[in-house]
Design a protein around this motif. Structure first.
Motif, short mmCIF file in Angstrom:
data_model
loop_
_atom_site.label_atom_id
_atom_site.label_comp_id
_atom_site.label_asym_id
_atom_site.label_seq_id
_atom_site.Cartn_x
_atom_site.Cartn_y
_atom_site.Cartn_z
N UNK A 2 79.38 101.67 44.02
CA UNK A 2 77.92 101.56 44.11
C UNK A 2 77.34 101.54 42.70
N UNK A 3 76.53 100.54 42.43
CA UNK A 3 75.87 100.39 41.13
C UNK A 3 74.37 100.34 41.36
N UNK A 117 64.48 97.17 40.72
CA UNK A 117 65.63 98.09 40.77
C UNK A 117 66.54 97.63 41.89
N UNK A 118 67.81 97.38 41.55
CA UNK A 118 68.79 96.94 42.53
C UNK A 118 69.85 98.01 42.74
N UNK A 127 73.42 93.89 48.37
CA UNK A 127 72.51 94.20 47.27
C UNK A 127 71.18 94.58 47.90
N UNK A 128 70.71 95.77 47.60
CA UNK A 128 69.39 96.21 48.06
C UNK A 128 68.43 96.14 46.88
N UNK A 129 67.36 95.39 47.05
CA UNK A 129 66.29 95.37 46.06
C UNK A 129 65.35 96.50 46.46
N UNK A 135 67.12 93.07 51.32
CA UNK A 135 68.57 93.19 51.29
C UNK A 135 69.19 91.80 51.21
N UNK A 136 70.22 91.69 50.39
CA UNK A 136 70.95 90.43 50.24
C UNK A 136 72.43 90.71 50.49
N UNK A 137 73.11 89.72 51.02
CA UNK A 137 74.55 89.86 51.27
C UNK A 137 75.31 88.85 50.42
N UNK A 138 76.46 89.30 49.96
CA UNK A 138 77.37 88.43 49.22
C UNK A 138 78.78 88.71 49.72
#
Length: 166
Positions: A2-3, A117-118, A127-129, A135-138
């Motif tokens: 987690x970053x 902030x991500x 990825x949560x903004x 929310x974005x998925x990769x």
């Protein structure tokens, strides 16, 4: 892994020369000194203002140019926790993973703003903004890539697990 960090936004075609300007080539054996000039040709104040954990968000073809490993290394030394871009130059992508710098391809980078902030989960591919509540998925990294990133790069991975990994 987690970053979480503050976004620094860059455009398309950020080259390895933008990242590690050639005029500082004489500093290549001193990464801390070279990192004081990271991305200064793309944004003069970046190296002075970047904080540990911050996240770079770029456009298409991030890291194009020469194959020098110094470019991702000094990004990492500067404290950046990961780079997210629409696409990466192949060699830059590979060098980044090898030195333990997470690089994530995301088509929706245009929706992310400077200063957002991500929160990034490399295992789940999310990825949560936190600023925009989006929310974005990769595609998540395979388990062995996450291990390489967590341990700090391929050299440390081989020291710990040998040539064939876990």
């Amino acid at each position: 892994m987690i970053l979480q960090g503050n976004v620094w936004k860059f455009g398309d075609n950020i080259s390895t020369d933008h990242i590690a300007p050639g005029r500082y080539f004489h500093l290549r054996s001193n990464l801390k000194e070279l990192a004081k000039h990271v991305l200064e040709d793309a944004r003069e104040d970046f190296a002075k203002k970047v904080n540990s954990g911050d996240i770079i968000v770029g456009g298409k073809n991030f890291g194009l140019g020469s194959s020098r490993e110094h470019a991702p290394r000094i990004i990492k030394v500067s404290g950046v926790s990961c780079v997210i871009a629409k696409s990466f130059a192949r060699i830059f992508y590979r060098n980044s993973i090898n030195i333990g710098l997470p690089v994530i391809e995301l088509k929706e980078v245009d929706e992310i703003n400077e200063g957002d902030i991500l929160k990034v989960d490399t295992e789940k591919g999310i990825i949560n903004n936190l600023t925009q509540n989006k929310e974005y998925k990769f595609i998540p990294f395979p388990k062995f890539i996450n291990k390489i990133l967590e341990i700090g790069g391929i050299d440390e991975y081989i020291k710990k697990y040998g040539n064939y990994g876990v």
